[in-house]
Write a protein that holds these residues in place. Structure first.
Motif, mmCIF file in Angstrom:
data_model
loop_
_atom_site.group_PDB
_atom_site.id
_atom_site.type_symbol
_atom_site.label_atom_id
_atom_site.label_comp_id
_atom_site.label_asym_id
_atom_site.label_seq_id
_atom_site.Cartn_x
_atom_site.Cartn_y
_atom_site.Cartn_z
ATOM 1 N N ASP A 242 4.622 -6.956 0.047
ATOM 2 C CA ASP A 242 4.545 -5.537 -0.283
ATOM 3 C C ASP A 242 5.978 -5.038 -0.379
ATOM 4 N N TYR A 278 10.654 2.864 5.154
ATOM 5 C CA TYR A 278 9.529 1.972 4.866
ATOM 6 C C TYR A 278 9.124 1.323 6.175
ATOM 7 N N VAL A 280 5.789 -0.550 8.793
ATOM 8 C CA VAL A 280 4.559 -1.325 8.864
ATOM 9 C C VAL A 280 3.773 -0.891 10.086
ATOM 10 N N TYR A 289 10.817 -9.716 6.665
ATOM 11 C CA TYR A 289 11.292 -8.614 5.836
ATOM 12 C C TYR A 289 12.539 -9.024 5.069
ATOM 13 N N THR A 325 8.275 -6.448 2.669
ATOM 14 C CA THR A 325 7.744 -7.120 3.851
ATOM 15 C C THR A 325 6.714 -8.144 3.417
ATOM 16 N N PHE A 341 0.814 -0.171 5.420
ATOM 17 C CA PHE A 341 2.237 0.135 5.385
ATOM 18 C C PHE A 341 2.402 1.643 5.178
#
Length: 779
Positions: A242, A278, A280, A289, A325, A341
């Motif tokens: 993602d 960003y 998770v 990552y 990620t 996410f």
């Protein structure tokens, strides 16, 4: 043989054994024939049901005969169930309304929803696009978020250029994001789901992917949810990348991406006033990552595709930074998992941390549920017509689409989410959208829009509103001008809001704008009583075949809207106590009405079945354009035509000459747009000229309601069913037009907010007596 086979006899008697064998063979063969006969009968029944449903779908459904659709659905699902994904079944509208719309193969000829947008109803705007803008285009982008804007910089710069994914299933890499395609559906609970039906034109063996976006109202982040399903009878290991890419920075500047270990997030400083984060949500399995460039060896996508891992690089400077990620999960047989996410956009680093702490206070499902509750509470505020499950689905999806078409800061309505239409606020469309929200019971949204309208910039010398404004900053954007229909619609919208709410505040705040628009019509009266010529409603300043310039004309639609606006102005002036202005506006309205009857009426001739109102009167030659035009029925529902005989004859002419696909109506005779026009935004998207347009199909329904009242109900109901039948895949608002040959949507402009979602909503309410037509006399 039967008799001897089952009589007591020596076990080895030849006669006994032979008869047993014959009897057994007969039973097996007979059973096979019987089964074959039953299957044949079932097939014939199914074909008959499908034929009947296809011949008269609207009439059958209108009478509540849903058996055809149910059996056809069940049969197709039974034969195609193995190819579909169980995960997709979780994404359905109430009462299974969506399931029937997903039937059939997803292939190169499929026309899915190409675009959408969400807002947080406060200060964030999110735009989404599929890989193709039109059916003639190859993939031009990865499916996913294409823009993430904040009011902190007046929605000037996006923090996201791409928000997409890649997949590793076992040892097979699906690493070219532009090759993913599928269906997209907005849900009344705030979920925007994308069902990834194919990769490079084929389904992915063993696994299916659904990707949903949530922008919870009043919150400062959006959530991305992956639903990964295993369709096999053995466990399967899936790794998903993602990732997001920031738009390229301006020359000589760079962006900084880094891992914030304290808050466990990836961060990008887009600019001094744009900070992107960003993160998770927990419980997602093994996580890796990467922060790197948008392209090249350091990009998360390159690392994932070439090594099936991410390097863990924790900082990077570039003109365009990408962060991603990778999560690896093992999915049990016939099961699925969800991974979440989130993304944050704020104007300062400290503000990002505050939002991170807020996000971490609850899990993803809690935030999604809270968002759904906000959507439910908002829908509850409005009117509630009585509808079938399919109709209710389109009605509610249309409402939440309209809600998300509002700039949450200034209140302006965007016309279309399609990127080819450049997120413009068309003056006419936005004004009608405001009136529709008012009539649907969402008065706050209508009032907010009227405040924006009152401050909108006018053309030079107060010559009406501009055609288009930017959705993001509200400033004028160049397009075909002049168009004066919006000036009349604006005056009508102020009156409608007052009549529905009794609220004088928007009128008081907007009285200067009201006077300027009113004076424009009153002062420009030297056209034999008509208002000045323009290019409304179809914005054709150039010939669609040759591209050569066209003269402006006195279009019947503009004249009808001006009449409604002037009469509304007379009522508004009475409300504020200015009888002199009220009298002047009413007098001008009456002179305009008489000019319409004198100059725009085409009397019946020997080759005609009744007279009608012409499309327009050329400003230079003074010659009428005799082509029938679906927008001209506005003379009926605005009250500009008060001659019932003429109105009836006109409506009959429009229906007889412009009907397409049974209950759709075309714009005008010989309309080349979307067929062979030099201005087609996406090439040829329809199979013949004059495709039906939803907006004029509903205009026609408004005229039928005006003239025939309750007697119009069966026909209006059929037109509403036509809208449902020609909505976009799933149950979504379509675009400006429908292919009059195949019945498929025109992808360009899809979804169109006012011209599909809005007019559907208003017509539903009119048909059930919950709202009047846009006629100032009706209030």
């Amino acid at each position: 043989c039967f008799r001897h086979a089952y009589k007591a006899a020596p076990p080895k008697a030849p006669r006994f054994l032979v008869c047993r064998l014959v009897a057994f063979s007969f039973l097996v063969f007979g059973g096979f024939l019987l089964l074959l006969l039953l299957l044949l009968l079932l097939l014939l029944l199914l074909l008959l049901l499908l034929a009947v449903c296809d011949m008269r779908p609207s009439r059958l459904r209108r009478r509540g005969v849903a058996l055809c659709a149910v059996l056809a659905c069940a049969a197709v699902l039974a034969t195609a169930g193995a190819a579909d994904c169980p995960v997709f079944d979780k994404f359905d509208l109430p009462n299974g309304a969506l399931a029937a719309r997903r039937l059939g193969e997803f292939n190169a000829d499929t026309r899915p929803l190409p675009s959408f947008a969400l807002t947080n109803w406060k200060d964030l705007i999110l735009t989404w696009s599929g890989p193709r803008d039109n059916p003639n285009s190859p993939p031009v982008r990865p499916t996913g978020v294409t823009g993430f804007f904040s009011a902190s910089d007046t929605y000037t710069a996006s923090a996201v250029a791409q928000d997409t994914f890649a997949l590793l299933v076992g040892d097979t890499m699906y690493g070219e994001p532009m090759k993913w395609d599928g269906d997209a559906q907005m849900f009344p609970d705030g979920r925007f789901a994308t069902l990834m039906r194919v990769y490079n034109g084929s389904s992915v063996p063993g696994v299916c992917v659904a990707r949903s976006f949530f922008l919870p109202p009043q919150e400062e982040f959006y959530i991305v949810e992956y639903n990964l399903g295993n369709t096999l009878n053995t466990p399967i290991t899936v790794s998903i990348l993602d990732y997001t890419v920031a738009p390229a920075a301006v020359a000589s500047t760079t962006q900084t991406g880094y891992y914030d270990e304290t808050n466990d997030i990836l961060r990008v400083t887009i600019s001094p006033s744009a900070h992107y984060a960003y993160g998770v949500f927990g419980g997602t399995g093994d996580v890796e990552y990467q922060i790197g460039d948008a392209t090249g060896n350091s990009s998360p996508l390159y690392q994932f595709v070439n090594s099936q891992h991410l390097s863990g690089q924790n900082s990077y400077n570039s003109q365009s930074v990408s962060v991603g990620t990778m999560t690896t999960v093992t999915i049990a047989p016939q099961s699925d998992v969800s991974i979440f996410f989130y993304r944050i956009l704020q104007s300062s680093s400290d503000a990002v941390v505050q939002v991170v702490e807020r996000v971490a206070g609850s899990d993803a499902q809690t935030w999604i549920m809270q968002g759904a509750q906000s959507y439910s509470a908002w829908l509850e505020k409005g009117l509630h017509p009585k509808l079938s499950s399919y109709q209710q689905a389109l009605y509610e999806v249309s409402l939440v689409s309209m809600k998300n078409s509002i700039n949450p800061t200034n209140g302006a309505f965007v016309a279309s989410f399609h990127p080819a239409y450049e997120f413009k606020v068309w003056g006419r469309d936005a004004i009608f959208a405001g009136m529709i929200m008012d009539n649907a019971g969402y008065h706050d949204e209508a009032a907010s829009f009227l405040h924006w309208l009152s401050s909108a910039q006018l053309r030079d010398n107060d010559m009406g509103l501009h055609t288009c404004y930017s959705w993001f900053n509200g400033l004028p954007v160049g397009f075909v001008e002049p168009q004066f229909d919006s000036a009349g619609a604006a005056l009508l919208s102020y009156l409608i809001h007052y009549k529905l709410t009794g609220d004088m505040e928007p009128i008081t705040a907007g009285i200067n704008m009201i006077h300027r628009l009113e004076d424009f019509f009153i002062d420009n009266d030297d056209y034999d009583g008509l208002v000045p010529p323009d290019y409304s409603i179809w914005e054709e300043s150039s010939d669609g075949h040759t591209g050569l310039p066209l003269d402006p004309s006195h279009f019947t639609f503009t004249q009808a809207m001006a009449y409604a606006g002037l009469y509304s102005a007379s009522q508004l002036e009475l409300l504020v106590g200015d009888s002199g202005r009220a009298k002047a506006a009413q007098s001008r309205a009456e002179s305009l009405r008489q000019a319409i009857e004198t100059l725009l009426w085409v009397p019946e001739k020997s080759n005609m079945d009744g007279g009608y109102y012409c499309r327009s009167l050329n400003a230079t030659s003074k010659q009428p354009d005799l082509r029938h035009d679906g927008s001209t029925v506005a003379v009926v529902w605005t009250g500009a035509s008060q001659n019932t005989s003429r109105s009836t004859s006109h409506l009959k002419q429009i229906i007889s000459t412009l009907t397409k696909l049974e209950y759709g109506i075309a714009r005008y005779e010989g309309d080349p747009f979307f067929y062979n026009s030099v201005f087609n935004p996406g090439g040829q998207e329809v199979g013949a000229e004059s495709p039906p347009w939803p907006v004029v199909s509903m205009f026609t329904a408004w005229a039928e309601i005006t003239l025939y009242e309750q007697a119009a109900a069966p026909t209006v109901d059929a037109r509403l069913q036509w809208m449902l039948d020609h909505s976009a895949r799933g149950i979504m608002p379509a675009g400006e037009a429908v292919d009059g040959v195949s019945g498929q949507i025109v992808m360009s402009s899809c979804p169109d907010l006012y011209e599909f979602a809005g007019v559907y909503i208003w017509t539903v309410l009119m048909e059930q007596g919950l709202a009047p037509t846009p006629n100032p006399h009706a209030f």
